[in-house]
Design an enzyme around this catalytic site. Structure first.
Site, PDB file in Angstrom:
ATOM      1  N   ASP A 156      37.061  21.458 -41.318  1.00  0.00           N
ATOM      2  CA  ASP A 156      37.975  22.606 -41.300  1.00  0.00           C
ATOM      3  C   ASP A 156      38.661  22.675 -42.664  1.00  0.00           C
ATOM      4  OD1 ASP A 156      37.277  22.190 -38.575  1.00  0.00           O
ATOM      5  OD2 ASP A 156      39.145  23.118 -37.903  1.00  0.00           O
ATOM      6  N   LYS A 220      38.506  30.849 -39.128  1.00  0.00           N
ATOM      7  CA  LYS A 220      39.628  30.308 -38.345  1.00  0.00           C
ATOM      8  C   LYS A 220      40.932  30.932 -38.823  1.00  0.00           C
ATOM      9  CE  LYS A 220      41.858  25.793 -37.498  1.00  0.00           C
ATOM     10  NZ  LYS A 220      41.743  24.330 -37.733  1.00  0.00           N
ATOM     11  N   LYS A 256      37.702  30.836 -34.548  1.00  0.00           N
ATOM     12  CA  LYS A 256      38.634  29.859 -33.992  1.00  0.00           C
ATOM     13  C   LYS A 256      40.072  30.306 -34.228  1.00  0.00           C
ATOM     14  CE  LYS A 256      40.183  25.030 -34.336  1.00  0.00           C
ATOM     15  NZ  LYS A 256      39.943  23.695 -34.963  1.00  0.00           N
TER      16      LYS A 256
END
Length: 320
Positions: A156, A220, A256
């Site tokens: 991430d 995300k 996400k």
């Protein structure tokens, strides 16, 4: 793990050839109707579902959670406990789905891998000087390489918001490409925009396209470390982006939302957004995740209530 990075880079070679070309492409995207976006997100949030569908939605949401601990006080014991909860979220009911992943700092990846070994739960690691992203590229890439070497299945990363807001789109694009290369074939890449710092919906759309063009496997919303994190509106916008990107390229990208999603009711609203915007292809933890650890506790309580008819309360689930 195979990546779509080379295919997407080829498809957008002209658009990413220079700063000016990329700026023309991004500023040529349709402008976002903020009022319309927020109204649609609100309208979809009013949808109700019946008991059987609710049970399915709760189990689906549990299976989509990236169970996360990202604190300076994290210890191996805390990470092992988190891993155990990811594998068996409700020890009293082994029919409870496992979570999708546990997410930790790079130095805790090896511990997390041991904790979830053989379970199918992935280990994700934040990287690239998370959460601020303020470091030299060499430092960011070393961060990624450490995590991947330790066994991370997913990375991430955070984009350089300062560069993005200064209009240095190509720098952001090239940094994502470099991180994608550092992940190699071993780790999927989630690109975090920190939508609360991007100021406008147009910027969120542009960041989404930069991430997808540069080879992200997921886009995300946020780190969970700022005041404004995932919202129905910014998640809806990102779902529209991945839908449009797949229609244009044939490449599917995950989404996400992270931060601020705390209740089962919230989770169901987001699942409705997914189904009604991107479609059922995204109703799978390979393509949609929740970055919201406290959400799991409420999902477990609601699951117990559906099974027993009684509301157990927070004392009956472990608290993160």
């Amino acid at each position: 793990m195979p990546t779509t990075a080379h295919a997407t880079a080829s498809a957008f070679a002209d658009a990413s050839a220079s700063d000016s070309a990329l700026r023309r492409f991004l500023h040529g995207l349709p402008g976002v109707d903020a009022v319309g976006l927020e109204a649609r997100a609100a309208a979809l949030g009013t949808r109700s579902i019946k008991t059987t569908a609710k049970a399915y939605a709760i189990d689906l949401a549990i299976s989509m959670i990236d169970l996360t601990t990202l604190e300076g006080a994290d210890t191996p014991g805390k990470v092992r406990a988190l891993g155990a909860k990811a594998v068996h979220p409700d020890p009293t009911d082994r029919t409870t789905p496992r979570t999708a992943a546990v997410c930790v700092y790079p130095d805790m990846v090896a511990t997390a891998k041991e904790a979830v070994a053989g379970s199918g739960v992935k280990v994700a690691s934040v990287a690239t000087a998370f959460p601020a992203g303020r470091a030299a590229l060499a430092v960011k890439l070393a961060d990624v390489q450490d995590a991947v070497s330790a066994g991370a299945d997913e990375i991430d990363m955070v984009i350089d918001r300062g560069a993005f807001l200064a209009g240095k789109y190509l720098k952001v694009y090239e940094e994502i490409r470099a991180v994608r290369e550092a992940c190699g074939e071993r780790a999927r890449l989630k690109v975090i925009f920190e939508t609360g710092e991007l100021s406008t919906y147009d910027n969120i759309r542009r960041a989404s396209w930069i991430g997808m063009m540069a080879g992200a496997d997921f886009i995300k919303t946020s780190t969970g470390k700022v005041g404004v994190n995932a919202t129905p509106a910014n998640t809806l916008l990102m779902l529209e982006a991945v839908r449009d990107f797949k229609q244009q390229t044939g490449v599917q990208i995950g989404v996400k939302p992270a931060g601020g999603i705390r209740t089962s009711k919230d989770a169901v609203k987001f699942l409705v957004l997914v189904n009604e915007t991107a479609g059922s292809d995204w109703l799978d933890n390979h393509w949609f995740r929740f970055g919201a650890s406290s959400l799991l506790n409420d999902l477990l309580m609601q699951r117990q209530k559906l099974a027993t008819g009684r509301y157990s309360g927070p004392d009956y689930v472990t608290v993160d």
